[in-house]
Write a protein that holds these residues in place. Structure first.
Motif, PDB file in Angstrom:
ATOM      1  N   PHE A 156     -16.652  -6.629  49.153  1.00  0.00           N
ATOM      2  CA  PHE A 156     -17.470  -5.421  49.021  1.00  0.00           C
ATOM      3  C   PHE A 156     -16.661  -4.269  48.424  1.00  0.00           C
ATOM      4  CE2 PHE A 156     -18.794  -1.341  50.909  1.00  0.00           C
ATOM      5  CZ  PHE A 156     -20.044  -1.221  50.307  1.00  0.00           C
ATOM      6  N   LYS A 157     -15.426  -4.088  48.884  1.00  0.00           N
ATOM      7  CA  LYS A 157     -14.623  -2.984  48.360  1.00  0.00           C
ATOM      8  C   LYS A 157     -14.352  -3.152  46.862  1.00  0.00           C
ATOM      9  CE  LYS A 157     -12.437  -1.452  52.632  1.00  0.00           C
ATOM     10  NZ  LYS A 157     -11.185  -1.169  53.367  1.00  0.00           N
ATOM     11  N   MET A 158     -14.298  -4.380  46.406  1.00  0.00           N
ATOM     12  CA  MET A 158     -14.123  -4.607  44.970  1.00  0.00           C
ATOM     13  C   MET A 158     -15.366  -4.174  44.203  1.00  0.00           C
ATOM     14  SD  MET A 158     -12.083  -8.238  44.708  1.00  0.00           S
ATOM     15  CE  MET A 158     -10.373  -8.372  45.234  1.00  0.00           C
ATOM     16  N   SER A 159     -16.537  -4.399  44.787  1.00  0.00           N
ATOM     17  CA  SER A 159     -17.764  -3.967  44.105  1.00  0.00           C
ATOM     18  C   SER A 159     -17.819  -2.449  44.014  1.00  0.00           C
ATOM     19  CB  SER A 159     -18.987  -4.508  44.852  1.00  0.00           C
ATOM     20  OG  SER A 159     -19.120  -3.894  46.119  1.00  0.00           O
ATOM     21  N   VAL A 160     -17.361  -1.762  45.064  1.00  0.00           N
ATOM     22  CA  VAL A 160     -17.332  -0.293  45.021  1.00  0.00           C
ATOM     23  C   VAL A 160     -16.336   0.189  43.964  1.00  0.00           C
ATOM     24  CG1 VAL A 160     -16.843   1.798  46.342  1.00  0.00           C
ATOM     25  CG2 VAL A 160     -18.030  -0.107  47.430  1.00  0.00           C
ATOM     26  N   ALA A 161     -15.167  -0.445  43.916  1.00  0.00           N
ATOM     27  CA  ALA A 161     -14.172  -0.072  42.907  1.00  0.00           C
ATOM     28  C   ALA A 161     -14.705  -0.315  41.494  1.00  0.00           C
ATOM     29  CB  ALA A 161     -12.885  -0.857  43.128  1.00  0.00           C
TER      30      ALA A 161
END
Length: 354
Positions: A156-161
């Motif tokens: 998920f944090k990769m999608s936000v980045a």
């Protein structure tokens, strides 16, 4: 053999963020002060297609003639057949179809350009509003699907980045269009959607390699998360550069040779957005998305514990290279390592001493 990063992307992230922040601020100011030069497809207006004009006529002469006849906000774009001017498209603010002003503008353009024919078309503002609304709806659906896919496939944090990098690319591209008042047409929107896809493609390659390399984080003291990101980005750096070059070369040929040298000006709206977007997309995938992800992940307790372990291992290696008498590292004494920012409560003993 462990690979060592050759370029410290994460360590210099403050510099990248400062540069990008300054450029984004300039872009926002340009949008606030100058706005976007939207084509009549979005705001409505009248379009005069002039054919068979004098090869020596200029766009300024056509715009002056339209203003003298009563048109507002005219923009003239010459159409070339090879190096020879063969016609022009003059767009103005909305003029009532069949009105005297419309006839006067058509006559003025025909006279100043010694044109064979002038065709008039009218686009109402409602059509542009409907297209803009549909475009925003499609963009929202696109972003939701992107977040869902990257979250399931990677993290998920990769999608936000990745979304942060996308936002960076959109703002910079819009800022360039606002600063230089390039025409924003439906072709520009198509190019913008292409840019989003390219930026995500490049970012996904980097994140996929980061995910592969983070598997080595389980080995005590070998890598921090930032070190893994640096290693991953250096491993795909050559591929990113090659992909960007091979993508920008045909777009640059389209812009500088096709639109500028050969006069295919109708391709200019598409080519400018692609050229700017490809350049910013390649930059953001390396200097924004990866460092942003690393900075965020380093706040997790597990990543802080790994960073502390790696730091102590480095200290022990330095002591070993000195006088040879060293204090065993906490990891080697099998003592628990407290993550940074976490304080052990009073009276609580390490697990090995309970």
């Amino acid at each position: 053999m462990r690979r060592r990063p050759s370029f410290d992307f994460v360590g210099r992230s403050r510099l990248w963020f400062t540069v990008s922040g300054a450029i984004m601020l300039l872009s926002v100011l340009a949008l606030a002060v100058r706005g976007l030069n939207l084509s009549i497809e979005f705001v409505g207006g009248s379009s005069f297609t002039v054919s068979g004009i004098d090869a020596d006529v200029t766009s300024d002469q056509l715009e002056d003639a339209a203003v003298s006849a009563g048109a507002a906000i005219p923009t003239a774009q010459l159409v070339r057949d090879g190096a020879q001017v063969s016609g022009a498209i003059v767009r103005t603010a909305a003029i009532e179809p069949g009105s005297d002003v419309e006839s006067a503008v058509a006559d003025a353009l025909r006279e100043v350009g010694q044109a064979d024919n002038v065709e008039v078309s009218f686009v109402g503002p409602t059509w542009g509003e409907r297209i803009s609304r549909k475009m925003l709806e499609a963009l929202v659906v696109f972003l939701i699907v992107v977040v869902a896919y990257i979250s399931v496939r990677l993290e998920f944090k990769m999608s936000v980045a990745a979304l942060v990098a996308l936002f960076h690319d959109i703002v910079l591209t819009a800022g360039v269009y606002s600063l230089f008042q390039f025409n924003v047409s439906p072709a520009t929107v198509i190019a913008l959607l292409t840019i989003l896809g390219y930026s995500l493609y490049d970012t996904a390659i980097v994140f996929d390699r980061i995910k592969e390399n983070t598997a080595r984080l389980g080995r005590p003291g070998l890598l921090t998360y930032s070190g893994s990101v640096n290693t991953s980005m250096n491993e795909v750096l050559q591929r990113s550069i090659n992909t960007t070059i091979t993508s920008i070369l045909p777009v640059g040929a389209l812009l500088f040779i096709g639109a500028q040298a050969l006069g295919a000006t109708t391709l200019q709206d598409l080519a400018i957005a692609l050229f700017v977007g490809l350049a910013t997309g390649a930059y953001s995938s390396l200097f924004i998305a990866g460092p942003f992800l690393a900075r965020w992940k380093e706040h997790e307790p597990e990543m802080q514990r790994l960073a502390l372990r790696a730091e102590r291992r480095e200290e022990r290696a330095g002591d070993t290279s000195g006088d040879g008498e060293t204090e065993p590292a906490a990891a080697d004494r099998h003592e628990p390592l407290e993550p940074r920012g976490y304080v052990r409560g009073p009276g609580r003993k390490p697990r090995s001493q309970r």
